[in-house]
Enzyme design. Structure first.
Site, PDB file in Angstrom:
ATOM      1  CG  ASP A   4      -1.937   1.002   1.327  1.00  0.00           C
ATOM      2  OD1 ASP A   4      -2.736   1.062   0.386  1.00  0.00           O
ATOM      3  OD2 ASP A   4      -2.000   1.754   2.321  1.00  0.00           O
ATOM      4  CD  GLU A   6      -2.083   2.701  -3.630  1.00  0.00           C
ATOM      5  OE1 GLU A   6      -3.140   3.280  -3.907  1.00  0.00           O
ATOM      6  OE2 GLU A   6      -1.653   2.619  -2.467  1.00  0.00           O
TER       7      GLU A   6
END
Ligand code: GLC
Length: 557
Positions: free
Chosen positions: A205, A247
């Site tokens: 993330d 990401e």
């Protein structure tokens, strides 16, 4: 032929499916999906041809950012099940030939995490340096607020601590300090824990934020990329075939750094946010050029690198890398109402509703996604054409319950509708019209078509592994590209325009007397090639995939 190689670097030809356990299937009838429910649907996913599940966060969390705010990295939120249920789910997925990756959310914790509670309680707490503190709001780095609806600074004053702390996301998500070796050690321990339980990798993330430590007062100067490198080699020591999917929503020129530069020793997979945003601009304009430009800029420098391609994910459809005018074009085409837009940069809709339910256009968009070089990533419900529920707040509009049947709550849960974790979609895209059970039985449904598309994609390693080129065509709305691998070539042609056309596509090098094997047409029609160009009739939003060359026993059927 080296199909064997494709199992080695498995993430290059994976079909990834992202889901949130709490909205997938509620097995115990309490209104929230659970791990047992997911386990009961593993065969459904295997049947579609999914080869890798990506689970959104399922750890204990106060759920102020839908689980992206964790209070215990070593557990399962009791609403969703137990660690025992988790292992049973992994075991079942593996038995059906699927790998499982999980979200690794370590840029920040929840402010209710015991580490943060200890850190804020005193300056001498051993956990104080696990977070990033400052007496004043530092001028640098430049405050880049991710959620402008809720925050106006990336620093928040903490009364108890008597200092400001850094939070790139919501203020209830204090950033961990990865410059602290103890934090780095703990993050490796977390990764090691889930690897022991059988996960095959991590969707990491918010990577650029995770790595951002530079310039923060009190921090030791480290190269943050060393952290990613160390994590990668730690994982490789524990398990050789582990993958990290990062990401990183940055321009292409900055992405190589996150792959690890020429050494390629950081993450193996990166989402291609730029390509995704260009696809939407191209769809809105019915003009292939923005997409062609983005694909030309997409480069792969080492063998194990790959891009992950997607049309929608769990967040807003971010269009932040388009110019204001370009973004407005996409807004006008696909989300003109203010309520459909978010943060001034994105849309909170799913693809089928943006395309007004036009099934031909939806299929063209997915055919395009699956033909693009990279690993396709689906968000749950895309395979049946689910829409969003704008009545659900903010980004969560696309995270409504999976629609299994036309029964109560779309078959997601037997609880009273008022107790559901989130309301189901209503109206045109609701479960009465869109559900897996009905499509499962309909040979012409989107789901049945998608299964065939995925099967074809899995049998077409050229797309995942090959060198790619954008092909010239004489119709502005037509996008054509070619992928070459191991002496084999595949060409895909997509008409982004609503009007039928006759298009001439320049194929480049073609062996003499070569034929075209139509990969999507179930009749397997073979067309002769006239020289190095291909003349094709395409319907509005038409699409074709071809393999160039004589079909023989070496090519998949
Ligand atoms: C990522 C996630 C998003 C989350 C944020 C903070 O951007 O995709 O859903 O809110 O990180 O963890």
């Amino acid at each position: 032929m080296t199909t064997a190689r494709t199992s080695d670097l498995w993430w290059k030809s994976a079909i990834v499916y992202c889901l949130d356990v709490e909205t997938f299937l509620d097995w115990d009838g309490d209104g929230t999906g659970d791990l047992i429910g997911l386990t009961e649907r593993i065969d459904y996913l295997a049947g579609i041809g999914i080869s890798c599940l990506w689970l959104m966060p399922f750890q204990p969390s106060p759920n102020r950012d839908d689980g992206y705010d964790i209070t215990d990295y070593y557990g399962v939120d009791p609403r969703l099940g137990s660690l025992g249920d988790f292992v049973a789910m992994i075991r079942t997925a593996k038995d059906r030939g699927m790998r499982v990756i999980i979200d690794l959310v370590v840029n920040h914790t929840s402010d209710r995490h015991p580490w943060f509670r200890a850190a804020r309680s005193s300056r001498t707490s051993p956990f104080r340096d696990w977070y990033v503190w400052s007496d004043d709001i530092p001028e640098e780095p430049k405050a880049e607020v991710v959620f402008p609806d809720a925050e106006d600074s990336i620093w928040a004053w903490d009364e108890k601590a008597g200092q400001y702390y850094l939070h790139h996301f919501y203020s209830h998500q204090p950033d961990l300090n990865i410059a602290n070796p103890k934090v780095r050690e703990e993050l490796a321990r977390i990764v090691g824990f889930w690897l022991e339980l059988g996960v095959d990798g991590f969707r990491v993330d918010a990577v650029p934020f995770l790595l951002e430590t530079g310039g923060i007062a009190g921090n030791v100067e480290i190269d943050p990329h060393d952290f990613l490198r160390d994590l990668r080699s730690f994982m490789a020591r524990r398990r050789g075939d582990v993958m990290m999917l990062g990401e990183v929503n940055l321009p292409h020129k900055d992405l190589q750094l996150f792959f690890g530069g020429p050494d390629g020793d950081e993450v193996q997979l990166l989402f291609n946010f730029i390509l995704m945003q260009s696809i939407y601009l191209s769809l809105a304009r019915q003009d292939a050029r923005p997409l062609a430009k983005a694909l030309r800029e997409t480069v792969r420098k080492t063998d194990d690198q790959q891009y992950a391609n997607f049309l929608r994910n769990h967040d807003e459809l971010t269009l932040d890398k388009l110019t204001d005018a370009q973004r407005q074009e996409v807004f006008d085409a696909f989300g003109p109402e203010p309520d459909m837009q978010l943060f001034g940069r994105g849309l909170r809709r799913r693809l089928p509703s943006m395309l007004d339910g036009d099934e031909q256009r939806i299929r063209m968009a997915y055919s395009l996604l699956f033909s693009l070089p990279g690993t396709p990533v689906l968000f749950y419900g895309e395979e049946i054409g689910m829409g969003e529920n704008l009545a659900i707040e903010g980004r969560l509009s696309v995270r409504s319950p999976m629609q299994w049947t036309d029964e109560k709550n779309g078959g997601f849960s037997s609880a009273p509708p008022s107790r559901l974790r989130r309301p189901v979609v209503e109206g045109r895209f609701g479960p009465l019209a869109v559900n897996a059970a009905a499509q499962r039985r309909d040979p012409d449904s989107l789901l049945t078509w998608m299964e065939r598309l995925i099967r074809r994609r899995r049998e077409t390693p050229e797309l995942a592994w090959g060198a790619w080129h954008v092909l010239e065509s004489d119709v502005v709305g037509v996008f054509a590209h070619r992928c070459d691998w191991e002496g084999r070539s595949v060409v895909a042609v997509h008409n982004l325009g609503a009007d039928p056309c006759i298009v001439r596509v320049e194929l480049g090098d073609v062996p003499e007397g070569a034929t075209l094997d139509d990969l999507l047409d179930e009749r397997g029609a073979l067309d002769e090639i006239d020289g190095a160009a291909l003349e094709l009739k395409l319907g509005g939003y038409g699409y074709r995939w071809f393999r160039i060359g004589a079909a023989d026993q070496r090519t998949p059927p």
